[in-house]
Write a protein that holds these residues in place. Structure first.
Motif, PDB file in Angstrom:
ATOM      1  N   TYR A  10      31.976 -52.993 -34.863  1.00 50.45           N
ATOM      2  CA  TYR A  10      30.589 -53.307 -34.569  1.00 50.45           C
ATOM      3  C   TYR A  10      30.455 -54.584 -33.739  1.00 50.45           C
ATOM      4  O   TYR A  10      29.518 -54.737 -32.960  1.00 50.45           O
ATOM      5  N   ALA A  11      31.417 -55.493 -33.928  1.00 46.57           N
ATOM      6  CA  ALA A  11      31.315 -56.815 -33.285  1.00 46.57           C
ATOM      7  C   ALA A  11      31.505 -56.785 -31.786  1.00 46.57           C
ATOM      8  O   ALA A  11      31.310 -57.815 -31.120  1.00 46.57           O
ATOM      9  N   THR A  12      31.868 -55.660 -31.231  1.00 45.92           N
ATOM     10  CA  THR A  12      32.125 -55.583 -29.791  1.00 45.92           C
ATOM     11  C   THR A  12      30.881 -55.238 -28.966  1.00 45.92           C
ATOM     12  O   THR A  12      30.937 -55.223 -27.737  1.00 45.92           O
ATOM     13  N   ASP A  13      29.759 -54.962 -29.612  1.00 45.88           N
ATOM     14  CA  ASP A  13      28.521 -54.655 -28.892  1.00 45.88           C
ATOM     15  C   ASP A  13      27.776 -55.941 -28.523  1.00 45.88           C
ATOM     16  O   ASP A  13      27.960 -56.987 -29.158  1.00 45.88           O
ATOM     17  N   PHE A  14      26.942 -55.858 -27.491  1.00 41.85           N
ATOM     18  CA  PHE A  14      26.051 -56.993 -27.179  1.00 41.85           C
ATOM     19  C   PHE A  14      25.148 -57.282 -28.372  1.00 41.85           C
ATOM     20  O   PHE A  14      24.719 -56.362 -29.082  1.00 41.85           O
ATOM     21  N   GLU A  15      24.852 -58.558 -28.552  1.00 40.68           N
ATOM     22  CA  GLU A  15      23.912 -58.923 -29.619  1.00 40.68           C
ATOM     23  C   GLU A  15      22.502 -58.610 -29.158  1.00 40.68           C
ATOM     24  O   GLU A  15      22.131 -58.870 -28.016  1.00 40.68           O
ATOM     25  N   HIS A  16      21.690 -58.094 -30.054  1.00 43.29           N
ATOM     26  CA  HIS A  16      20.321 -57.727 -29.719  1.00 43.29           C
ATOM     27  C   HIS A  16      19.365 -58.796 -30.224  1.00 43.29           C
ATOM     28  O   HIS A  16      19.586 -59.434 -31.232  1.00 43.29           O
ATOM     29  N   ASP A  65      33.571 -53.801 -39.324  1.00 40.31           N
ATOM     30  CA  ASP A  65      32.908 -55.013 -38.834  1.00 40.31           C
ATOM     31  C   ASP A  65      33.413 -55.399 -37.447  1.00 40.31           C
ATOM     32  O   ASP A  65      32.620 -55.806 -36.585  1.00 40.31           O
TER      33      ASP A  65
END
Length: 276
Positions: free
Chosen positions: A270-276, A267
């Motif tokens: 995954y949390a380090t990506d830009f939100e889409h 988790d």
């Protein structure tokens, strides 16, 4: 079909076993060592099948000359075995930068130098097999062997990239990861230092175990050499293989632990990506 091999570190240990196995199969071998006097027994026993070469694997000039001499003498080169290497035991804190550099120069840059020396020839002929002898220490970080592990992990990454680049050109790459074998690697070839008292339960314990373990390792060098011959004879050799039950079990446990750790922290990953 008869093959021509170039093997680094042929004077003793696994390198000597590899050379003996290839020669016993009728192959021609360029056997290298820092001192060719250490190769006299091979020459006496196998005659013209052996080309003894003096080689410091950290020398780009000597590496190039070794490859040229092999091809000039035997007419071709089929298999390069990057085997030369050594590893001392000591805490990171007590290991000098000079010692780090020396071990990495031999164990990592030596491999890079020999590989680069042979690549143009293998590329031009569209075939060849590069066998990189790393260690289970190239897969699992061992206590007390930081310089050795750093180098061997480097060889693993280098070789994975190499395989992807030269595979389409017809050149094969195999990473061989031995566990404990009954050679002098843990004996006269290794400096064992327990370090300061604070490391007694880790590095000290490892050094004491290594002294007692020498001569009791489960791996048979002759069988390791037979495995290498097998790898060099198959059409599609694996990119990576461990040698020995101890190495297999350690690698399997380590890989499974990495997968589980990745899942545990997925988790956050995954949390380090830009939100889409």
């Amino acid at each position: 079909m008869s093959q021509v091999w170039l093997i680094t570190g042929s004077s003793r240990g696994l390198g000597r076993a590899f050379a003996e196995a290839a020669l016993s199969s009728g192959f021609q071998v360029a056997a290298t060592a820092r001192n060719t006097e250490d190769l006299e027994e091979l020459k006496d026993k196998y005659g013209d099948l052996v080309l003894p070469l003096s080689l410091d694997v950290t020398s780009e000039t000597q590496a190039g000359e070794a490859v040229k001499a092999t091809i000039r003498t035997f007419g071709k080169l089929d298999v390069l075995v990057n085997n030369a290497g050594y590893g001392n035991v000591a805490p990171i804190e007590d290991t000098t930068l000079e010692d780090f550099r020396a071990q990495i120069e031999t164990n990592l840059f030596g491999v890079i130098i020999l590989t680069k020396a042979v690549l143009p020839y293998f590329r031009e002929r569209g075939s060849g097999h590069i066998i990189q002898v790393t260690s289970i220490a190239g897969r699992v970080g061992p206590i007390g062997r930081a310089p050795y592990a750093a180098a061997k992990w480097g060889v693993e990454g280098f070789s994975e990239t190499l395989a992807k680049e030269v595979g389409p050109l017809g050149v094969k790459v195999t990473i061989v990861e031995p566990g404990g074998f009954r050679t002098d690697f843990a004996g006269s070839s290794t400096e064992l230092r327990e370090g300061r008292p604070e490391y007694d339960a880790t590095v000290g314990k490892t050094a004491r175990f290594q002294r007692d373990y020498n001569g009791k390792q489960p791996g048979d060098p002759t069988r390791a050499a037979a495995a290498l011959l097998k790898l060099a004879s198959v059409k599609e050799p694996p990119l990576r293989i461990v040698l020995g039950i101890d190495a297999f079990n350690a690698a399997e446990a380590n890989d499974l632990a990495k997968i589980e750790l990745g899942k545990e922290w997925k988790d956050l990953s995954y949390a380090t990506d830009f939100e889409h």
